[in-house]
Write an enzyme that holds these catalytic residues in place. Structure first.
Site, PDB file in Angstrom:
ATOM      1  N   CYS A 209       0.814  -1.215   0.000  1.00 28.35           N
ATOM      2  CA  CYS A 209       0.000   0.000   0.000  1.00 28.35           C
ATOM      3  C   CYS A 209       0.856   1.278   0.000  1.00 28.35           C
ATOM      4  CB  CYS A 209      -0.981  -0.058   1.173  1.00 28.35           C
ATOM      5  SG  CYS A 209      -2.326   1.123   1.032  1.00 28.35           S
TER       6      CYS A 209
ATOM      7  N   ARG B 223     -12.294   6.996  -1.683  1.00 32.35           N
ATOM      8  CA  ARG B 223     -11.356   6.074  -1.043  1.00 32.35           C
ATOM      9  C   ARG B 223     -11.750   4.647  -1.406  1.00 32.35           C
ATOM     10  NH1 ARG B 223      -7.767   5.448   3.165  1.00 32.35           N
ATOM     11  NH2 ARG B 223      -7.375   7.663   3.164  1.00 32.35           N
TER      12      ARG B 223
ATOM     13  N   HIS C 164      -3.699  -5.587   2.076  1.00 32.92           N
ATOM     14  CA  HIS C 164      -3.352  -5.863   3.467  1.00 32.92           C
ATOM     15  C   HIS C 164      -3.950  -7.223   3.799  1.00 32.92           C
ATOM     16  CE1 HIS C 164      -2.244  -1.640   4.212  1.00 32.92           C
ATOM     17  NE2 HIS C 164      -3.318  -1.300   3.543  1.00 32.92           N
TER      18      HIS C 164
HETATM   19  N1  GLN Z   1      -2.060   7.044   2.787  1.00 36.18           N
HETATM   20  C1  GLN Z   1      -2.150   6.212   1.617  1.00 36.18           C
HETATM   21  C2  GLN Z   1      -3.466   6.318   0.851  1.00 36.18           C
HETATM   22  O1  GLN Z   1      -4.509   6.567   1.425  1.00 36.18           O
HETATM   23  C3  GLN Z   1      -1.868   4.763   1.972  1.00 36.18           C
HETATM   24  C4  GLN Z   1      -2.854   4.166   2.923  1.00 36.18           C
HETATM   25  C5  GLN Z   1      -2.457   2.776   3.406  1.00 36.18           C
HETATM   26  O2  GLN Z   1      -1.297   2.387   3.378  1.00 36.18           O
HETATM   27  N2  GLN Z   1      -3.435   2.026   3.903  1.00 36.18           N
HETATM   28  O3  GLN Z   1      -3.449   6.143  -0.351  1.00 36.18           O
END
Ligand code: GLN
EC number: 6.3.5.13
Length: 236
Positions: A94, A128, A194
């Site tokens: 990520c 998101r 994840h």
């Molecule tokens: N901050 C980054 C995003 O939102 C990565 C988030 C994460 O590693 N879960 O894209």
């Protein structure tokens, strides 16, 4: 390998490691030990320079501010870049994809220079991406569907030197409309999954381990519990 112990670098777990991503290092160590190898995890924190001598490296996800601290540290101590250039496998989860790229924009639109190890750039998307992601791998050596949990706002565009790890069958993945999830470039494999990713995808764990050990194939590890978990995730 430097000696008979396989050394697994857990890079900056103090700032990068949301959703149990540190578990990826545990999975690597356990799968090695179950096969009779000696293996240890070397935690590299913000207080340490990054060594280039480890056999394999893992980096987890992070929120924007933590991600920025990690970026600064990895640019200041280029051990990870040197290790990858020598062929050491690197697993980036990520935010770590974003950090290892040329640049990324935070959710407030600020552009941060990345480590420049992989040919990707990342910018925030309107929504998101949150939820389960399932993909079909494109990397030779992987045959089983990959599964994980994604939670990111950043969308990652691959440049010509990078290729997608997999094609999305459910969920968002890299999130820029090309249907791809993750990135492969040289010895670096990145994914938005994840879970931890390697607990849910043992084939990916073994591909990384085989590369770290410099062997073609590893002896199979039949673990019915892991297979059961995978079946449940894929059915859900
Ligand atoms: N901050 C980054 C995003 O939102 C990565 C988030 C994460 O590693 N879960 O894209």
């Amino acid at each position: 390998m430097s000696d008979s112990t396989v050394r697994i670098g857990l890079v900056l777990p103090d700032v990068m490691g949301t959703y149990g991503d540190g578990g990826n290092a545990l999975v690597l160590r356990q799968r090695l030990r179950m096969r009779g190898y000696q293996a240890e995890i070397v935690e590299i924190t913000l207080a340490d320079p990054v060594p280039d001598s480890l056999d394999i490296y893992t980096l987890g996800g992070a929120e924007d501010s933590a991600q920025r601290l990690a970026t600064r540290h990895l640019r200041r101590y280029p051990g990870l870049q040197q290790a990858a250039a020598k062929g050491a496998p690197v697993l980036a989860i990520c935010a770590a994809i974003q950090v290892l790229g040329h640049w990324y924009e935070t959710s407030t639109g600020e552009r941060v220079d990345g480590v420049g190890m992989i040919d990707v750039t990342t910018a925030p998307q309107t929504t998101r991406a949150i939820g389960e992601v399932t993909t079909t791998p494109r990397l030779a050596g992987l045959t089983a569907a990959l599964t994980g949990f994604e939670n990111h706002r950043g969308g990652t565009t691959l440049g010509p030197d990078a290729t997608g790890l997999a094609r999305v069958t459910r969920g968002v993945g890299n999130g820029v409309g090309d249907g791809l999830e993750g990135v492969v470039q040289g010895s670096v494999i990145g994914t938005y999954m994840h879970g931890p990713a390697l607990a849910r995808n043992p084939e990916l764990a073994d591909l990384l381990l085989a590369r770290a050990l410099g062997v073609q194939d590893l002896e199979p590890l039949p673990l019915p519990e892991v297979e059961q978990l995978r079946r449940e995730r894929l059915r859900a």
